[in-house]
Design a protein around this motif. Structure first.
Motif, mmCIF file in Angstrom:
data_model
loop_
_atom_site.group_PDB
_atom_site.id
_atom_site.type_symbol
_atom_site.label_atom_id
_atom_site.label_comp_id
_atom_site.label_asym_id
_atom_site.label_seq_id
_atom_site.Cartn_x
_atom_site.Cartn_y
_atom_site.Cartn_z
ATOM 1 N N ALA A 108 0.670 -1.205 0.133
ATOM 2 C CA ALA A 108 -0.179 -0.014 -0.083
ATOM 3 C C ALA A 108 0.990 1.320 0.094
ATOM 4 C CB ALA A 108 -0.894 -0.133 1.337
ATOM 5 N N ASN A 109 1.599 1.372 1.131
ATOM 6 C CA ASN A 109 2.404 2.694 1.027
ATOM 7 C C ASN A 109 3.596 2.689 0.185
ATOM 8 O OD1 ASN A 109 0.832 4.448 3.441
ATOM 9 N ND2 ASN A 109 0.939 2.510 4.163
ATOM 10 N N ASP A 136 -2.297 -2.913 -1.651
ATOM 11 C CA ASP A 136 -2.704 -3.749 -0.620
ATOM 12 C C ASP A 136 -1.578 -4.341 -0.045
ATOM 13 O OD1 ASP A 136 -4.185 -5.110 1.092
ATOM 14 O OD2 ASP A 136 -5.248 -6.167 -0.402
ATOM 15 N N ASP A 137 -1.494 -4.328 1.213
ATOM 16 C CA ASP A 137 -0.572 -5.048 2.202
ATOM 17 C C ASP A 137 -0.964 -6.625 2.201
ATOM 18 O OD1 ASP A 137 1.393 -2.865 2.599
ATOM 19 O OD2 ASP A 137 0.051 -2.104 4.026
ATOM 20 N N CYS A 228 -1.517 0.038 14.694
ATOM 21 C CA CYS A 228 -2.262 0.588 13.236
ATOM 22 C C CYS A 228 -1.728 -0.369 12.125
ATOM 23 C CB CYS A 228 -1.652 2.105 13.027
ATOM 24 S SG CYS A 228 -2.562 2.768 11.841
ATOM 25 N N ASN A 229 -2.617 -0.531 11.293
ATOM 26 C CA ASN A 229 -2.523 -1.365 10.029
ATOM 27 C C ASN A 229 -1.941 -0.585 8.842
ATOM 28 O OD1 ASN A 229 -4.602 -0.077 9.243
ATOM 29 N ND2 ASN A 229 -5.926 -2.061 8.612
ATOM 30 N N ASP A 230 -1.678 0.764 9.089
ATOM 31 C CA ASP A 230 -1.359 1.675 7.756
ATOM 32 C C ASP A 230 -0.226 2.497 8.183
ATOM 33 O OD1 ASP A 230 -2.552 3.069 5.239
ATOM 34 O OD2 ASP A 230 -1.831 4.693 6.529
#
Length: 303
Positions: A108-109, A136-137, A228-230
């Motif tokens: 994702a990032n 998407d991770d 956190c997942n982000d």
């Protein structure tokens, strides 16, 4: 005599060996052309003669010539080569331009920060290529998901995939100057036990942060105040002074250089993450995918 003459891969190899020998009338030179030894080439031609039920060459110690059946077969093969050349030209996009549709799966990032700009460059250069990009991770099954190319961070588990390493991501703990001004001193990784920490739920090592410096080791079990997942949300929380968080170099190096974040232990290292491009065996024979792999690999290796 073998009555079957299907154009199997083995039969095509025999025909190519025959055509090379027929053009050169020399087995040794023909073998170099097709990339085999003279003895292998001789066996392929013998198998072909068995299949057609006729001799294809007349050979003496001083010269070699085609038989009438050999001349006929060479003419047929040359017509077939012309058809295949025309077919290949017809399949090529106009002007040799790359075309097609590719599905790409990205973390994702990291994908947004580091790969998305490279995809944009690629699409400007090849406007007939269509890309479906998924950020998407989560792990994706490339076969079930019909994914042409994936970028993965960390350890690889898919031994059936082709992998090309393109870099390494360094991870390090950082905090904002405002947080550090009001928090207890941080001189050693062990001091993290007294600090408010932020963790990424996808971090394989969880709440155990293991540092190394030459032969020294420090393993610290932190008690997170935020999970956190982000990764971007963690970065924003660290910038806001919530606490200490782990960040990848691609997101944090610039902020450290600007003085907005502080690299807490520059002499200590956490385990880094290898970065790979992954694709299914043989998929890179598609021109558009092969060119995209080279484009991403060239840019990411230099980053």
């Amino acid at each position: 005599m073998n009555q079957s003459f299907d154009l199997t891969p083995t039969r095509l190899r025999e025909l190519r060996a025959f055509a090379a020998a027929a053009r050169r009338l020399n087995f040794s030179r023909a073998a170099l052309e097709v990339g085999c030894t003279a003895s292998v080439l001789s066996r392929r031609i013998a198998a072909l003669e068995e299949a057609v039920g006729a001799r294809l060459f007349l050979r003496t110690t001083r010269r070699m010539a085609l038989t009438a059946r050999g001349e006929q077969l060479l003419a047929q093969w040359q017509r077939m080569e012309t058809v295949m050349t025309d077919l290949a030209a017809g399949l090529r996009p106009p002007g040799g331009e790359l075309a097609g549709r590719l599905c790409v799966h990205l973390p994702a990032n990291y994908g947004r920060y580091c790969v998305a700009p490279l995809l944009a460059d690629f699409m400007r250069e090849h406007p007939r290529v269509r890309i479906e990009a998924n950020y998407d991770d989560a792990y994706v099954d490339m076969v079930a998901g019909k994914v042409d190319l994936a970028v993965r961070l960390g350890r690889l588990a898919d031994v059936q995939l082709v992998a090309r390493r393109v870099g390494t991501m360094r991870v390090f703990p950082c905090a904002s100057p405002d947080y550090l001004a009001a928090a207890p001193p941080l001189r050693d990784p062990a001091d993290l036990k007294a600090h408010r920490c932020i963790t990424f739920s996808g971090y394989r090592r969880g709440t155990l942060w293991s540092f190394s410096r030459q032969r020294q080791r420090r393993s610290v079990r932190i008690d997170p105040v935020l999970t956190c997942n982000d990764a971007q949300a963690i970065r924003d929380a660290v910038l806001a002074g919530v606490g200490v968080g782990l960040q990848g170099d691609y997101m944090a190096d610039g902020l450290v250089a600007e003085g907005r974040l502080v690299d807490l232990f520059p002499d200590w290292q956490l385990p880094s993450f290898p970065i790979h491009l992954l694709w299914l065996p043989g998929a890179d024979r598609t021109p558009a995918l092969r060119r995209l792999i080279d484009h991403l690999a060239g840019a990411l290796v230099q980053a």
